[in-house]
Structure formats: C-alpha cells, structure tokens
Design an enzyme around this catalytic site. Structure first.
Site, PDB file in Angstrom:
ATOM      1  N   GLU A 163      45.495  33.164  17.551  1.00 58.23           N
ATOM      2  CA  GLU A 163      44.734  33.970  16.599  1.00 58.23           C
ATOM      3  C   GLU A 163      45.351  35.349  16.348  1.00 58.23           C
ATOM      4  OE1 GLU A 163      40.273  32.050  17.147  1.00 58.23           O
ATOM      5  OE2 GLU A 163      40.718  33.956  18.122  1.00 58.23           O
ATOM      6  N   CYS A 174      48.763  47.844  14.511  1.00 58.82           N
ATOM      7  CA  CYS A 174      49.104  48.900  15.469  1.00 58.82           C
ATOM      8  C   CYS A 174      49.603  50.106  14.691  1.00 58.82           C
ATOM      9  CB  CYS A 174      50.167  48.394  16.441  1.00 58.82           C
ATOM     10  SG  CYS A 174      50.661  49.618  17.687  1.00 58.82           S
ATOM     11  N   CYS A 189      51.288  52.916  16.295  1.00 60.76           N
ATOM     12  CA  CYS A 189      52.018  53.735  17.270  1.00 60.76           C
ATOM     13  C   CYS A 189      53.344  54.230  16.691  1.00 60.76           C
ATOM     14  CB  CYS A 189      52.258  52.926  18.546  1.00 60.76           C
ATOM     15  SG  CYS A 189      53.507  51.633  18.367  1.00 60.76           S
ATOM     16  N   CYS A 228      55.876  51.443  15.870  1.00 57.58           N
ATOM     17  CA  CYS A 228      55.604  50.791  14.585  1.00 57.58           C
ATOM     18  C   CYS A 228      55.985  51.702  13.422  1.00 57.58           C
ATOM     19  CB  CYS A 228      54.130  50.389  14.501  1.00 57.58           C
ATOM     20  SG  CYS A 228      53.710  48.976  15.555  1.00 57.58           S
ATOM     21  N   GLU A 259      40.203  24.718  16.512  1.00 64.48           N
ATOM     22  CA  GLU A 259      39.003  25.093  17.257  1.00 64.48           C
ATOM     23  C   GLU A 259      37.766  25.000  16.361  1.00 64.48           C
ATOM     24  OE1 GLU A 259      39.020  28.857  19.246  1.00 64.48           O
ATOM     25  OE2 GLU A 259      41.120  28.695  19.839  1.00 64.48           O
ATOM     26  N   TRP A 293      30.344  34.298  19.351  1.00 66.98           N
ATOM     27  CA  TRP A 293      30.662  35.561  18.699  1.00 66.98           C
ATOM     28  C   TRP A 293      29.764  35.841  17.488  1.00 66.98           C
ATOM     29  CZ3 TRP A 293      33.548  38.615  21.502  1.00 66.98           C
ATOM     30  CH2 TRP A 293      34.400  38.048  22.457  1.00 66.98           C
ATOM     31  N   GLU A 330      32.909  34.814  26.930  1.00 63.60           N
ATOM     32  CA  GLU A 330      32.652  33.590  26.179  1.00 63.60           C
ATOM     33  C   GLU A 330      31.831  32.576  26.990  1.00 63.60           C
ATOM     34  OE1 GLU A 330      36.018  33.069  22.828  1.00 63.60           O
ATOM     35  OE2 GLU A 330      36.744  32.681  24.852  1.00 63.60           O
ATOM     36  N   LYS A 331      31.115  33.055  27.979  1.00 67.79           N
ATOM     37  CA  LYS A 331      30.379  32.123  28.841  1.00 67.79           C
ATOM     38  C   LYS A 331      29.211  31.446  28.141  1.00 67.79           C
ATOM     39  CE  LYS A 331      27.563  35.781  31.064  1.00 67.79           C
ATOM     40  NZ  LYS A 331      28.263  36.933  30.475  1.00 67.79           N
TER      41      LYS A 331
END
Length: 661
Positions: free
Chosen positions: A145, A150, A152, A155, A302, A310, A350-351
């Site tokens: 995924e 970024c 920084c 980058c 998935e 989520w 993710e339980k």
C-alpha cells in the site's frame, strides 16, 4: 493458472507454533488455497544490520508447501524496523512542517533516503536469493500500500534534480509555473522549496504556485515508484518469470497509478468500502484498477471477510454481502479473491479487523461458514479466469486533473474530482452499461461514448485525439472545469474550455459558484432538473442547447450543449446535474450512441466473455429479495440451474449465468 486463487494475508509469526497446524486445517477446510506471507516481517528477518535470520520464515514456507498452499511472497519493506530508525533517523519521513518521524507506523520511510535504498535492497536480495524457484510462489508482493509524501531535505535535493531533468533551464521552469506571481521567480533550481507548510503549502492542500505543487506530486509518485522498481529489479536477478505486483488502493490520490501499472506484471488492489459506499462506487474502483492496466484482469489482494477495522463504525457485513462483493469483483475483471486476514490478531491496531479464523477460533462462526461456502463455489468458476469485460462506453480518468483541482484555490470548495467522476460513473452504472475506465493514452477507437468529467488538464495533443474520435462517430462528453489548463496548470487563454473551445462550439468567460445546498432549475429536454455547485455562463457559437438555466440573470442561456463534428458529437455540461438530470442525459446519450440502457433497481448486471463462453453476473446488492427480468438464458454456474426470463434474487444473491449458444 487454472484455478481462482483464494486466501490472503497470514501472519503465523504472531502466534505460537503449536497453533499453526490447526490454522492450516481450518483454512484448507474453508477451501483456502493461497497465503500472502511476510508482509511486515522485516524486524524479525533482520534483527540488526549485520544479522539475517530466516529460520522462522523457512518454517512458515515449508508449512505452506506441505499444506499444498500457493504463496504470494512479500518483500517485507513496508514498515521500517525500530533499529533502523534509531541508527539512521534520516530514513524516516518528514511531514509538511519538516518534522521527521522518530519511528513506528508503516509506510514510514523517506523514498529518497540513500540508507533506506541500501538496506531495502539488501533485504530483498537475501529474500530473492533464498526463495526464488520455490514452486509454491505464484507472485512476488513488493512492499504494501504505497502512499504518502515526504518533505525532508533529501527529497528537496532529489526534487531539484528531477526539475533539472524535466526543464533543463530555470527560465523554462519559471515560465511553466508563471513564477513571477508573488515574486516567486527562481534563479537556481536549488532555490525551489518543497511545497510544505513552511513554504508554499497552504491549508487544505491548496497551492500558491500550482505548477510547483503539481510537479512535486509527480516527483513524489515517481520517487516511490523508483522504490518499487528497485525491488522488482533485484527480484528479476534471481527470478525472471514469477509475476511481480504491489497492492494499490483505488481511492488513493497520492500516486499516478496509470504510470505505476506499466511497471507491474499484474495489478492488485485492496477493497475496503465504508458502510454507506454505494455499489456503483465500488464498481467504479474495480473498473479503475482494471483500466490502469488496459482492461487486463486484476487481483483483489485484500478485502475483509466481515467487519473492517479502519472505519468510524466497524459494521458487520450482512449475510451474503461478502459473497456478493466478491462476485462483483469478478464481474468487473477480478480473477483472484483474497482477504486480509486469515487469522484475527490478538493485539495491535487491527485486532478488531475481521478474519477467516476469528478470536473464538471455531469453524461455526458465520464469517468462517460464508468464506467456506464462497470457496466451494469458486472451485467451480475457474472457467471465468482471464475473460474480458467488453464495453462500448468509457469514463476518462486523469490523476493530474485530480491533483490540479485539489490544489486550486477556487472556484468552489465543493468540487471534488473523484466524487464527481464517481457520480458520472453511477449514471452509467444505473443503466447497466458495461464501462471501461480509460486514460488520455488509451485507444479511443474501441468506444462509441466517452465521458470525461472535470477534465481540467488539457494537453495539446488532446484536441486531435478528441476530434479524430468524433469524426468517426464518437460522442465525447465533458463538463464544467474541463479543457482549461495545461500540464503545469496555466490557464489556456481565449475563453473556456480552452483548447477545446472550437470542438465545443462555445466560449465561457464566467462561472458562477453556488453555495452548499443551493440549486438552480434547468430545463433539459423539456423536463425540469437541477444544477448545483458551478454554473458556466455559456455563449454558443456553433453549439446548440440541450438544456437551459431557468433562474438567475443567466436564465434562458445554455446549461448543456452539443456540437457536431463529422459523424460525432461534443457534449458540454456546464453544471453539476442532479441524479435525475444525469439519468435523463445519459439515456439520451445511449440512444444516440446505439447502446442499450436498462435499469434494474438494486441489481447489477455485468458480462465477461472468453472462448469458454459468455458469462453474465446478475447481483442483488440489496437486503431484500428483488425480481429481475433477463433477456438471455443459460446455466447458473453456482447452482447448476437453468435460468431464463423473470427470476427472483434473494438478498445479496448472485447468479453467474453461462449464456446458451
């Protein structure tokens, strides 16, 4: 492959070894045949920079092989281990304020970090050398995924080099960005900042210099793609044949998936709709993922067997709903059906995510029984693998228009590119049109009708492409905010829709923005419908009105127009039509294009075709039984029954009918 792959993510490293054998027994009993392994195991495989330990993964791979399981083997690079973030803090990403993460999370690395690249490729080399050639491996799964950005210094420096390659001179870059705005003229590439909150990044993702912001999004998509390609190339040193993929997310706007798909052997993606996500939007995502690879079948890498973690509300899928959603995937070109996850985690964020094996660990759970039932049915459907999804209608999607519209300050905060494209797709979905999602570099000649909502970015070559399509009889439909800007978001001068003014046969100088909830009546084909969000003040030249505004000072002026070119038509919709208006217009377009349009309330019908037959998917997407009158007859591959005429579908029931003859 001759069978549909069925299974998904399995993380036995999170569980005692004495539970593994029972897991395998339960999964085999559920007709699971494929395991995705090693997605987040970097810290276990490499406890420090000088040590690799593959003993645990060896045992897991051996267990999969002994259980006759296929394997999708991941490279484990999606989450940086704690020892790396502690030893090499510059590996971690910086947010829009330039604050660098200290560690934790996932998809947390800087894509331009030299240390990350070195450590990433060293791990992948060890994995590829060790496991290449194992017959149970059917796909390589790189990272997981990809997303995010970024900001920084690394980058920023890499961005400067990217700009040098693209523009060659600072003067060319300044001209492309109209950098004279607010004294932004640059005299050296190294003066250009990343568009974060400490420079030109505004609240809500808006841009001071849209060209700079657009280019940074292109650069970041390219930088993450380079991470993917680097891992793929290491794998290819040891394995020339096994397909390589990574799991995409259809609703993600961070990456140019059309460009990514060119580097992937097969597209895979993760489908996690919310409770209120319309079936049409899920169908749109599937078609988008098929479309980025030129309509080739994809893998559903998935989905959840039941609730998903989520969401604000982790709703439970209703009886039959998971099965219907799986069949919708197949109807739109999915060849393999996989889940996250095989076994529900005991802890971690993710339980509460659904799984084939729940926390109770018993086979009598509703989720397990439904997974088992679907697996049994899929074993009878391998004849569908590889079948095409023929379509005469297409929806044109453009990631750069999405990015540019999102970065615009104006004309309305209510404009959302993916939301509006999904609304136009729904208008086709509701009339049971088979639809391909296409791009500017796609072959237009395959279609009779192309709908291009909010096609904001218009490159020079788009004019000839549209004209050629129309001259051969095609109908091209576009909307407000289309054709307006070049690839660096400079407005095409001379009146909207810019480069397409002659094709549209009209010009626009003003666009009215309506407040949230405000509507304006429109007479479309002598029926009253509503417009909202934006209203173009259209001045026809050669265009004729199909619909006119009935309110405001521009009452009586065109809201929807057509212009004839050759045998074709250019349709311009200058407002956001309501659902009834879009249905009315779409029915008219289908008649003109000679495409059959037929609505079934709550039922979706799709077709896939191969030399093995013509397969009709008929899916009830509602909680109540629904009748549907079929125009064909054949055998339902799920039940073996002969089907014809009027049939009654149970809640969430699917029929897959191989047409007679």
């Amino acid at each position: 492959m001759k069978q549909i792959l069925y299974g998904g993510d399995y993380n036995p490293e999170q569980w005692p070894r004495e539970t593994w054998e029972e897991d395998m027994r339960m999964l085999k009993n559920a007709h699971i045949n494929t395991l995705t392994l090693n997605v987040f195991s970097w810290a276990l495989l490499q406890p420090d920079e000088d040590t690799f330990d593959f003993s645990l993964l060896d045992d897991i791979m051996d267990l999969a092989a002994a259980s006759d399981m296929h394997v999708i083997l991941a490279t484990a690079t999606a989450a940086v281990p704690p020892w790396i973030s502690a030893k090499y803090p510059e590996v971690m990403r910086a947010d829009k304020r330039g604050v660098r993460k200290r560690g934790g999370g996932r998809q947390n690395h800087c894509p331009t970090s030299a240390d990350f690249r070195r450590l990433q490729l060293r791990l992948v080399e060890e994995i590829a050398r060790r496991y290449s050639g194992r017959p149970e491996i059917l796909y390589w799964h790189i990272s997981n995924e990809y997303s995010g950005r970024c900001y920084c210094q690394s980058c920023e420096q890499a961005f400067h080099n990217w700009l040098r390659t693209k523009y060659k001179t600072v003067q060319a870059m300044n001209e492309a960005w109209n950098a004279a705005f607010w004294s932004h003229t640059y005299h050296d590439f190294d003066e250009v900042p990343v568009p974060g909150r400490l420079s030109d990044g505004m609240q809500g993702g808006k841009a001071v210099l849209p060209g700079l912001s657009l280019d940074y999004q292109r650069f970041m998509s390219d930088a993450l793609l380079e991470n993917f390609k680097a891992e793929r190339d290491v794998i290819r040193k040891y394995d020339l044949h096994t397909p390589v993929t990574t799991n995409l997310m259809a609703g993600c706007g961070d990456l140019d998936y059309r460009k990514w798909a060119r580097e992937m052997d097969v597209v895979s993606w993760d489908n996690y709709p919310a409770r209120d996500t319309p079936a049409s939007t899920i169908a749109f995502w599937h078609d988008l993922m098929r479309g980025i690879k030129d309509q080739k079948p994809f893998i559903l890498m998935e989905q959840s067997p039941n609730q998903q973690n989520w969401m604000p509300y982790n709703y439970v899928k209703r009886p039959g709903q998971m099965k219907e959603m799986s069949y919708q995937t197949m109807a739109h070109g999915g060849d393999d059906i996989l889940f996250f996850q095989m076994k529900q985690s005991r802890s971690g964020c993710e339980k509460f995510h659904g799984a084939v094996i729940t926390h109770r660990g018993k086979e009598d759970s509703r989720a397990y029984q439904e997974v088992r039932s679907l697996g049994r049915e899929l074993e009878r459907l391998s004849c569908i693998r590889g079948a095409e999804t023929p379509a005469r209608a297409a929806l044109l999607f453009d990631y750069e228009s999405w990015w540019a519209i999102n970065g615009n300050v104006g004309p309305s905060v209510l404009v959302g590119y993916p939301e509006e494209t999904a609304r136009w797709y729904k208008a086709m979905f509701d009339l049971q049109l088979d639809v391909d999602v296409i791009f500017w570099d796609s072959d237009f000649s395959r279609y009779d009708l192309i709908v291009a909502p909010l096609a904001y970015i218009a490159r020079d070559d788009s004019v000839d492409k549209i004209r050629d399509f129309m001259e051969k009889g095609g109908i091209f439909v576009t909307t407000v905010l289309s054709g307006m800007a070049d690839e660096t978001d400079r407005i095409h001068l001379g009146g909207y829709p810019g480069l397409w003014r002659d094709l549209a046969g009209l010009w626009i100088d003003e666009t009215d923005a309506l407040e949230k909830g405000e509507k304006i009546p429109i007479s479309l084909f002598n029926q009253e419908v509503q417009g909202s969000v934006l209203c173009d003040l259209i001045h026809p030249e050669t265009a004729t009105a199909l619909g006119v505004y009935e309110k405001e000072f521009y009452a009586g002026t065109p809201a929807v127009t057509q212009n004839r070119t050759g045998k074709g038509r250019f349709i311009y919709c200058g407002t956001f039509l309501d659902e009834s208006g879009m249905e009315l217009l779409m029915r008219w377009l289908c008649r003109k294009a000679g495409i059959e349009a037929k609505a079934y309330a709550g039922v979706e019908k799709k077709t896939r075709v191969s030399d093995k037959g013509r397969f009709h998917f008929v899916m009830n997407q509602r909680r109540e039984a629904t009748p549907v009158d079929l125009s064909f007859e054949g055998t339902d591959l799920i039940t073996g029954r002969h089907i014809s005429g009027m049939v009654m579908l149970d809640p969430y029931q699917t029929m897959i009918i191989r047409e007679n003859g």
